[in-house]
Design a protein around this motif. Structure first.
Motif, PDB file in Angstrom:
ATOM      1  N   ALA A 144       0.807  -1.217   0.000  1.00 59.34           N
ATOM      2  CA  ALA A 144       0.000   0.000   0.000  1.00 59.34           C
ATOM      3  C   ALA A 144       0.842   1.271   0.000  1.00 59.34           C
ATOM      4  O   ALA A 144       0.569   2.222  -0.734  1.00 59.34           O
ATOM      5  CB  ALA A 144      -0.945  -0.020   1.201  1.00 59.34           C
ATOM      6  N   ASN A 145       1.866   1.312   0.826  1.00 49.27           N
ATOM      7  CA  ASN A 145       2.679   2.536   0.930  1.00 49.27           C
ATOM      8  C   ASN A 145       3.372   2.871  -0.390  1.00 49.27           C
ATOM      9  O   ASN A 145       3.457   4.041  -0.784  1.00 49.27           O
ATOM     10  CB  ASN A 145       3.716   2.390   2.044  1.00 49.27           C
ATOM     11  CG  ASN A 145       3.083   2.388   3.427  1.00 49.27           C
ATOM     12  OD1 ASN A 145       1.991   2.923   3.615  1.00 49.27           O
ATOM     13  ND2 ASN A 145       3.756   1.787   4.393  1.00 49.27           N
ATOM     14  N   LYS A 146       3.868   1.851  -1.075  1.00 48.78           N
ATOM     15  CA  LYS A 146       4.541   2.083  -2.354  1.00 48.78           C
ATOM     16  C   LYS A 146       3.542   2.555  -3.412  1.00 48.78           C
ATOM     17  O   LYS A 146       3.881   3.396  -4.258  1.00 48.78           O
ATOM     18  CB  LYS A 146       5.228   0.791  -2.813  1.00 48.78           C
ATOM     19  CG  LYS A 146       6.166   0.999  -4.001  1.00 48.78           C
ATOM     20  CD  LYS A 146       7.340   1.893  -3.636  1.00 48.78           C
ATOM     21  CE  LYS A 146       8.312   2.032  -4.795  1.00 48.78           C
ATOM     22  NZ  LYS A 146       9.433   2.938  -4.478  1.00 48.78           N
ATOM     23  N   ILE A 147       2.328   2.026  -3.370  1.00 51.16           N
ATOM     24  CA  ILE A 147       1.301   2.487  -4.309  1.00 51.16           C
ATOM     25  C   ILE A 147       1.009   3.970  -4.086  1.00 51.16           C
ATOM     26  O   ILE A 147       0.903   4.753  -5.040  1.00 51.16           O
ATOM     27  CB  ILE A 147       0.012   1.653  -4.151  1.00 51.16           C
ATOM     28  CG1 ILE A 147       0.256   0.237  -4.661  1.00 51.16           C
ATOM     29  CG2 ILE A 147      -1.143   2.284  -4.921  1.00 51.16           C
ATOM     30  CD1 ILE A 147      -0.889  -0.717  -4.381  1.00 51.16           C
ATOM     31  N   ILE A 148       0.898   4.371  -2.819  1.00 48.54           N
ATOM     32  CA  ILE A 148       0.643   5.788  -2.517  1.00 48.54           C
ATOM     33  C   ILE A 148       1.804   6.649  -2.999  1.00 48.54           C
ATOM     34  O   ILE A 148       1.609   7.733  -3.561  1.00 48.54           O
ATOM     35  CB  ILE A 148       0.408   5.967  -0.999  1.00 48.54           C
ATOM     36  CG1 ILE A 148      -0.914   5.294  -0.601  1.00 48.54           C
ATOM     37  CG2 ILE A 148       0.373   7.447  -0.630  1.00 48.54           C
ATOM     38  CD1 ILE A 148      -1.147   5.241   0.896  1.00 48.54           C
ATOM     39  N   GLU A 149       3.033   6.171  -2.813  1.00 45.96           N
ATOM     40  CA  GLU A 149       4.211   6.907  -3.307  1.00 45.96           C
ATOM     41  C   GLU A 149       4.135   7.093  -4.820  1.00 45.96           C
ATOM     42  O   GLU A 149       4.389   8.179  -5.352  1.00 45.96           O
ATOM     43  CB  GLU A 149       5.495   6.145  -2.953  1.00 45.96           C
ATOM     44  CG  GLU A 149       5.906   6.233  -1.493  1.00 45.96           C
ATOM     45  CD  GLU A 149       7.191   5.453  -1.231  1.00 45.96           C
ATOM     46  OE1 GLU A 149       7.964   5.229  -2.202  1.00 45.96           O
ATOM     47  OE2 GLU A 149       7.426   5.056  -0.076  1.00 45.96           O
ATOM     48  N   LYS A 150       3.796   6.022  -5.531  1.00 45.08           N
ATOM     49  CA  LYS A 150       3.733   6.106  -6.994  1.00 45.08           C
ATOM     50  C   LYS A 150       2.573   6.984  -7.457  1.00 45.08           C
ATOM     51  O   LYS A 150       2.676   7.667  -8.487  1.00 45.08           O
ATOM     52  CB  LYS A 150       3.614   4.701  -7.587  1.00 45.08           C
ATOM     53  CG  LYS A 150       4.910   3.901  -7.497  1.00 45.08           C
ATOM     54  CD  LYS A 150       4.848   2.640  -8.360  1.00 45.08           C
ATOM     55  CE  LYS A 150       6.194   1.930  -8.381  1.00 45.08           C
ATOM     56  NZ  LYS A 150       6.226   0.788  -9.316  1.00 45.08           N
ATOM     57  N   LYS A 151       1.474   6.967  -6.721  1.00 42.78           N
ATOM     58  CA  LYS A 151       0.366   7.871  -7.054  1.00 42.78           C
ATOM     59  C   LYS A 151       0.835   9.319  -6.992  1.00 42.78           C
ATOM     60  O   LYS A 151       0.551  10.125  -7.882  1.00 42.78           O
ATOM     61  CB  LYS A 151      -0.810   7.653  -6.089  1.00 42.78           C
ATOM     62  CG  LYS A 151      -1.624   6.388  -6.335  1.00 42.78           C
ATOM     63  CD  LYS A 151      -2.758   6.238  -5.339  1.00 42.78           C
ATOM     64  CE  LYS A 151      -3.922   7.141  -5.681  1.00 42.78           C
ATOM     65  NZ  LYS A 151      -5.117   6.858  -4.842  1.00 42.78           N
ATOM     66  N   ARG A 152       1.559   9.627  -5.939  1.00 46.14           N
ATOM     67  CA  ARG A 152       2.043  11.004  -5.774  1.00 46.14           C
ATOM     68  C   ARG A 152       3.110  11.363  -6.806  1.00 46.14           C
ATOM     69  O   ARG A 152       3.248  12.520  -7.192  1.00 46.14           O
ATOM     70  CB  ARG A 152       2.584  11.200  -4.354  1.00 46.14           C
ATOM     71  CG  ARG A 152       1.493  11.178  -3.296  1.00 46.14           C
ATOM     72  CD  ARG A 152       2.024  11.458  -1.900  1.00 46.14           C
ATOM     73  NE  ARG A 152       0.944  11.585  -0.942  1.00 46.14           N
ATOM     74  CZ  ARG A 152       0.280  12.699  -0.696  1.00 46.14           C
ATOM     75  NH1 ARG A 152       0.613  13.820  -1.350  1.00 46.14           N
ATOM     76  NH2 ARG A 152      -0.694  12.740   0.175  1.00 46.14           N
ATOM     77  N   GLU A 153       3.847  10.374  -7.260  1.00 44.95           N
ATOM     78  CA  GLU A 153       4.917  10.628  -8.223  1.00 44.95           C
ATOM     79  C   GLU A 153       4.389  10.754  -9.646  1.00 44.95           C
ATOM     80  O   GLU A 153       4.881  11.580 -10.425  1.00 44.95           O
ATOM     81  CB  GLU A 153       5.942   9.488  -8.150  1.00 44.95           C
ATOM     82  CG  GLU A 153       7.141   9.646  -9.082  1.00 44.95           C
ATOM     83  CD  GLU A 153       8.091  10.753  -8.651  1.00 44.95           C
ATOM     84  OE1 GLU A 153       8.881  11.206  -9.505  1.00 44.95           O
ATOM     85  OE2 GLU A 153       8.048  11.151  -7.463  1.00 44.95           O
ATOM     86  N   TYR A 154       3.359   9.969  -9.997  1.00 43.70           N
ATOM     87  CA  TYR A 154       2.995   9.863 -11.418  1.00 43.70           C
ATOM     88  C   TYR A 154       1.557  10.272 -11.749  1.00 43.70           C
ATOM     89  O   TYR A 154       1.253  10.507 -12.924  1.00 43.70           O
ATOM     90  CB  TYR A 154       3.221   8.427 -11.900  1.00 43.70           C
ATOM     91  CG  TYR A 154       4.645   7.970 -11.740  1.00 43.70           C
ATOM     92  CD1 TYR A 154       5.668   8.534 -12.511  1.00 43.70           C
ATOM     93  CD2 TYR A 154       4.993   7.005 -10.807  1.00 43.70           C
ATOM     94  CE1 TYR A 154       6.979   8.130 -12.359  1.00 43.70           C
ATOM     95  CE2 TYR A 154       6.307   6.593 -10.652  1.00 43.70           C
ATOM     96  CZ  TYR A 154       7.297   7.154 -11.436  1.00 43.70           C
ATOM     97  OH  TYR A 154       8.606   6.759 -11.284  1.00 43.70           O
ATOM     98  N   LEU A 155       0.677  10.341 -10.765  1.00 40.69           N
ATOM     99  CA  LEU A 155      -0.709  10.703 -11.050  1.00 40.69           C
ATOM    100  C   LEU A 155      -0.973  12.168 -10.704  1.00 40.69           C
ATOM    101  O   LEU A 155      -0.175  12.814 -10.026  1.00 40.69           O
ATOM    102  CB  LEU A 155      -1.671   9.805 -10.264  1.00 40.69           C
ATOM    103  CG  LEU A 155      -1.578   8.295 -10.540  1.00 40.69           C
ATOM    104  CD1 LEU A 155      -2.657   7.555  -9.762  1.00 40.69           C
ATOM    105  CD2 LEU A 155      -1.691   7.987 -12.028  1.00 40.69           C
ATOM    106  N   PHE A 156      -2.081  12.679 -11.152  1.00 43.61           N
ATOM    107  CA  PHE A 156      -2.474  14.052 -10.834  1.00 43.61           C
ATOM    108  C   PHE A 156      -2.798  14.168  -9.341  1.00 43.61           C
ATOM    109  O   PHE A 156      -3.280  13.200  -8.725  1.00 43.61           O
ATOM    110  CB  PHE A 156      -3.708  14.440 -11.644  1.00 43.61           C
ATOM    111  CG  PHE A 156      -3.427  14.827 -13.073  1.00 43.61           C
ATOM    112  CD1 PHE A 156      -3.973  15.978 -13.615  1.00 43.61           C
ATOM    113  CD2 PHE A 156      -2.606  14.050 -13.885  1.00 43.61           C
ATOM    114  CE1 PHE A 156      -3.727  16.346 -14.929  1.00 43.61           C
ATOM    115  CE2 PHE A 156      -2.351  14.398 -15.191  1.00 43.61           C
ATOM    116  CZ  PHE A 156      -2.918  15.559 -15.719  1.00 43.61           C
ATOM    117  N   PRO A 157      -2.602  15.326  -8.743  1.00 41.49           N
ATOM    118  CA  PRO A 157      -2.950  15.507  -7.328  1.00 41.49           C
ATOM    119  C   PRO A 157      -4.409  15.176  -7.014  1.00 41.49           C
ATOM    120  O   PRO A 157      -4.731  14.780  -5.891  1.00 41.49           O
ATOM    121  CB  PRO A 157      -2.652  16.992  -7.084  1.00 41.49           C
ATOM    122  CG  PRO A 157      -1.590  17.329  -8.075  1.00 41.49           C
ATOM    123  CD  PRO A 157      -1.911  16.509  -9.293  1.00 41.49           C
ATOM    124  N   SER A 158      -5.291  15.330  -8.002  1.00 35.51           N
ATOM    125  CA  SER A 158      -6.705  15.018  -7.794  1.00 35.51           C
ATOM    126  C   SER A 158      -6.928  13.551  -7.448  1.00 35.51           C
ATOM    127  O   SER A 158      -7.985  13.186  -6.926  1.00 35.51           O
ATOM    128  CB  SER A 158      -7.509  15.365  -9.052  1.00 35.51           C
ATOM    129  OG  SER A 158      -7.029  14.642 -10.175  1.00 35.51           O
TER     130      SER A 158
END
Length: 424
Positions: free
Chosen positions: A4-18
């Protein structure tokens, strides 16, 4: 599995803030597997799913009977566009014509609920020659320009320059729980908009039969009949958005059937594909005749989604999911009402079938948004996934796969009772 933590990191790195915070929980699990009404995380923990991916997985996660059809079609023919002749789409259209309410018969397939609602609003303009719309407060219709403009929930209106052709009327929610009075006020407000704007300018009113994200707002059973009469008198179409409510969720194939009226245009999506992307806007012969210019959704009605949707309809019929939804929905609602009598935090329980909401309000009258989050977190920790919605994000949402059983409900209610007692 990355965790889970790595997924959240990648969301913040590659997805829009929304997209960063849309996971409900302080400690979100990584979901890696689904099996009918159950979900499993990366640690092997089992959860009973009472949200169904927001009313998508009506027939259950990874339903083998449906997936067998999907995989077989994927191995045979995936995509050609409607320029070429394939039979899956027309077979599905024929099947849809037999289950749609009243004289609704014609379908235009696309991929998402937003796309279907956008198409429905375009169709209303083409048929009436009028430009404006009425929408209801708290409604959610999509994230395209026109559907976002028709959405009455502030958090989902991301575009700062939305269409001025949409006029919002009161819905049937009242903070004191008097839905009869609220429904009357809604009709009065709609009539005022018609008079102020002029019926000759308004193409259609768009509404959900039950407002899902708005807080499971459920109009009284007479509401849509009176609304339809008002609109017909002014030659305004009624578009019913069944994106969340369709396909057996409310004990009927479509929620509007609980209100005993036939809309002019109806949209469907989500549960039709049980996880595969498919949607449609549907109407009668007369209205469809005005949509003559060439138009297509590139992936709309593709063989895989169409074959899957046929399997979904087969499964709903074979296992009597309409009846199951009504029966279990009555049980779940009764149990939630018992908790309401026990815990003042629960101000209202509403909905139809297996689309139910419990609105949480503090003693001082404020929306219990923080308490809602605590309950969701604790329920997740104890193995139950439930949703939340409402303008104040203070409504517990119960929209499970329609394949749940009575024991699932008893288990969930027992744990919810424990969680509420801890809050108390």
């Amino acid at each position: 599995m990355i965790g889970a933590n790595k997924i959240i990191e990648k969301k913040r790195e590659y997805l829009f803030p929304s997209s960063w915070g849309n996971h409900f929980y302080k400690n979100p699990p990584q979901i890696v597997k689904g099996d009918m009404q159950y979900l499993y995380d990366s640690d092997g923990k089992e959860y009973v799913d009472f949200f169904a991916g927001v009313s998508v997985m009506n027939c259950g996660h990874c339903n083998k009977e449906i997936l067998d059809v999907t995989i077989k079609q994927m191995q045979t023919l995936q995509h050609t566009t409607i320029i070429y002749l394939t039979e899956q789409m027309v077979n599905l259209a024929e099947r849809m014509s037999k289950i749609l309410p009243g004289d609704l018969k014609r379908v235009f397939f696309c991929c998402t609920g937003s796309e279907a609602n956008e198409g429905a609003m375009l169709l209303a303009r083409l048929y009436t020659g009028k430009n404006e719309f009425i929408a209801l407060n708290n409604g959610l219709h999509g994230r395209t320009y026109l559907t976002m403009s028709a959405t009455g929930i502030p958090m989902w209106r991301a575009d700062p320059d939305l269409s001025q052709a949409i006029h919002f009327a009161k819905n049937t929610w009242d903070c004191n729980g008097d839905i009869e009075t609220a429904a009357r006020e809604s009709l009065k407000d709609i009539e005022k908009i018609i008079n102020d704007r002029g019926a000759n300018n308004i193409a259609a009113l768009i509404a959900e039969p039950i407002q899902g994200n708005g807080g499971i707002i459920t109009p009284p059973l007479w509401y849509f009949k009176e609304l339809k009469n008002l609109l017909e008198k002014n030659e305004i179409l009624l578009i019913i958005d069944e994106v969340q409510t369709g396909f057996a969720r409310t004990g009927k194939m479509f929620a509007i059937e609980n209100y005993d009226i036939v809309p002019d245009i109806m949209t469907v999506a989500k549960a039709l594909g049980n996880g595969m992307p498919i949607s449609a806007f549907c109407t009668n012969d007369k209205i469809s005749e005005k949509f003559t210019k060439p138009s297509a959704s590139t992936l709309g009605g593709n063989p895989v989604s169409s074959a899957t949707a046929m399997a979904v309809l087969d499964y709903i019929e074979k296992y009597n999911l309409c009846e199951n939804s009504k029966k279990l929905g009555d049980i779940l609602k009764s149990e939630l009402e018992k908790l309401k009598s026990k815990y003042p935090l629960i101000k209202d329980v509403r909905g139809i079938g297996l689309m139910l909401g419990a609105e949480l309000v503090k003693e001082n009258g404020q929306q219990a948004s923080e308490e809602t989050d605590i309950i969701l977190e604790k329920m997740k920790d104890k193995g139950f996934i439930i949703g939340k919605n409402g303008i104040g994000r203070n409504v517990l949402a119960f929209q499970p796969p329609l394949v749940i059983n009575e024991q699932n409900i008893k288990d969930m209610i027992k744990v919810l009772d424990e969680v509420l007692s801890e809050l108390k």
